[in-house]
Design a protein around this motif. Structure first.
Motif, short mmCIF file in Angstrom:
data_model
loop_
_atom_site.label_atom_id
_atom_site.label_comp_id
_atom_site.label_asym_id
_atom_site.label_seq_id
_atom_site.Cartn_x
_atom_site.Cartn_y
_atom_site.Cartn_z
N VAL A 1 0.87 -1.17 0.00
CA VAL A 1 0.00 0.00 0.00
C VAL A 1 0.91 1.23 0.00
CG1 VAL A 1 -1.73 1.29 1.31
CG2 VAL A 1 -1.86 -1.20 1.20
N VAL A 2 0.77 2.08 -1.03
CA VAL A 2 1.66 3.25 -1.15
C VAL A 2 1.04 4.52 -0.61
CG1 VAL A 2 3.05 2.39 -3.05
CG2 VAL A 2 0.95 3.65 -3.55
N GLY A 3 -0.28 4.53 -0.41
CA GLY A 3 -0.90 5.74 0.11
C GLY A 3 -2.36 5.56 0.45
N GLU A 4 -2.88 6.56 1.15
CA GLU A 4 -4.29 6.57 1.55
C GLU A 4 -4.85 7.97 1.33
OE1 GLU A 4 -5.05 5.13 5.51
OE2 GLU A 4 -3.44 3.66 5.37
N ALA A 5 -6.15 8.03 1.05
CA ALA A 5 -6.82 9.33 0.92
C ALA A 5 -8.22 9.20 1.52
CB ALA A 5 -6.90 9.73 -0.54
N GLU A 6 -8.72 10.32 2.09
CA GLU A 6 -10.03 10.27 2.76
C GLU A 6 -11.18 10.81 1.93
OE1 GLU A 6 -7.91 13.98 4.09
OE2 GLU A 6 -7.34 11.89 3.92
N ASN A 7 -10.89 11.30 0.72
CA ASN A 7 -11.98 11.71 -0.18
C ASN A 7 -11.48 11.72 -1.62
OD1 ASN A 7 -10.85 14.36 -0.84
ND2 ASN A 7 -11.45 14.98 1.23
N GLY A 8 -12.41 11.92 -2.54
CA GLY A 8 -12.07 11.86 -3.95
C GLY A 8 -11.08 12.93 -4.40
N ILE B 1 -17.18 8.15 -7.86
CA ILE B 1 -17.46 8.12 -9.30
C ILE B 1 -16.80 9.31 -10.00
CG2 ILE B 1 -19.30 8.29 -11.05
CD1 ILE B 1 -21.02 6.63 -8.97
N GLN B 2 -16.94 10.49 -9.42
CA GLN B 2 -16.30 11.68 -9.99
C GLN B 2 -14.78 11.53 -9.97
OE1 GLN B 2 -18.23 13.94 -11.55
NE2 GLN B 2 -16.27 14.64 -12.35
N ALA B 3 -14.26 10.97 -8.88
CA ALA B 3 -12.81 10.78 -8.76
C ALA B 3 -12.29 9.81 -9.82
CB ALA B 3 -12.46 10.27 -7.36
N ALA C 1 -21.47 -0.05 -0.44
CA ALA C 1 -22.30 -0.74 0.54
C ALA C 1 -23.40 -1.48 -0.21
CB ALA C 1 -22.92 0.28 1.49
N MET C 2 -24.01 -2.42 0.44
CA MET C 2 -25.13 -3.16 -0.16
C MET C 2 -26.19 -2.18 -0.63
SD MET C 2 -24.82 -6.30 -0.34
CE MET C 2 -25.09 -7.90 0.29
N GLY C 3 -26.84 -2.49 -1.72
CA GLY C 3 -27.94 -1.66 -2.20
C GLY C 3 -27.52 -0.46 -3.01
N GLN C 4 -26.26 -0.43 -3.46
CA GLN C 4 -25.81 0.70 -4.28
C GLN C 4 -25.55 0.26 -5.72
OE1 GLN C 4 -22.38 2.15 -1.98
NE2 GLN C 4 -23.58 3.91 -1.37
N GLN C 5 -26.35 -0.69 -6.21
CA GLN C 5 -26.12 -1.26 -7.53
C GLN C 5 -26.07 -0.21 -8.63
OE1 GLN C 5 -27.93 -2.79 -5.24
NE2 GLN C 5 -27.28 -4.92 -5.24
N ALA C 6 -26.96 0.77 -8.59
CA ALA C 6 -26.99 1.81 -9.62
C ALA C 6 -25.67 2.58 -9.63
CB ALA C 6 -28.16 2.75 -9.39
N MET C 7 -25.16 2.86 -8.44
CA MET C 7 -23.89 3.59 -8.34
C MET C 7 -22.73 2.74 -8.83
SD MET C 7 -24.33 5.56 -4.75
CE MET C 7 -23.32 7.01 -4.92
N ALA D 1 -17.87 4.70 -15.63
CA ALA D 1 -16.88 5.77 -15.48
C ALA D 1 -15.46 5.25 -15.64
CB ALA D 1 -17.04 6.45 -14.12
N GLY D 2 -15.31 3.93 -15.58
CA GLY D 2 -13.98 3.36 -15.81
C GLY D 2 -13.45 2.42 -14.75
N ALA D 3 -14.23 2.16 -13.69
CA ALA D 3 -13.77 1.21 -12.68
C ALA D 3 -13.71 -0.19 -13.28
CB ALA D 3 -14.71 1.24 -11.47
N ARG D 4 -12.75 -0.99 -12.85
CA ARG D 4 -12.56 -2.32 -13.41
C ARG D 4 -13.33 -3.41 -12.67
NH1 ARG D 4 -7.48 -2.74 -16.32
NH2 ARG D 4 -7.20 -0.71 -17.30
#
Length: 120
Positions: free
Chosen positions: A29-36, A63-65, A83-89, A96-99
């Motif tokens: 793990v090279v880094g962490e971030a708390e928001n997009g 998604i924006q990130a 989280a569960m129930g976020q299928q649309a997201m 948006a490009g997530a693998r």
């Protein structure tokens, strides 16, 4: 040459849990971030070979990130956490490009499976 993984989640304990799973499986793990917004900055700075990112975060959401990171690097590899129930997201994140995505609460083996699949 592995540059490692960037973990992005607004909850510190989630970042810690993901980091723990990854490091126990020999991944760096090279880094962490708390928001997009921070994720985009860290991506530019660290150029990790994988980002594990939460969808729902303050300031800039996952998604924006992803969209911004993809503009910086069209080959960026991102796995979304939702989280569960976020299928649309999740669908929106993939568009948006997530693998791949992992669902919270996640199983350690599912996290590793997704990472190995995306990193090939």
């Amino acid at each position: 040459m592995s540059k490692g993984i960037l973990i992005v989640d607004d909850a510190a304990f989630m970042r810690m849990m993901i980091k723990d799973v990854l490091t126990k499986n020999g991944l760096q793990v090279v880094g962490e971030a708390e928001n997009g917004a921070k994720a985009i900055e860290k991506y530019k700075e660290l150029q990790p070979n994988l980002v594990i990112m939460d969808i729902t975060m303050p300031e800039v959401d996952g998604i924006q990130a992803v969209k911004e990171i993809k503009k910086i690097d069209s080959n960026a590899k991102v796995i979304m956490c939702s989280a569960m129930g976020q299928q649309a997201m999740v669908i929106e994140a993939i568009q948006a490009g997530a693998r791949d995505f992992i669902v919270k609460p996640f199983q350690a083996d599912r996290v590793i499976e997704a990472v190995r699949k995306v990193l090939g």
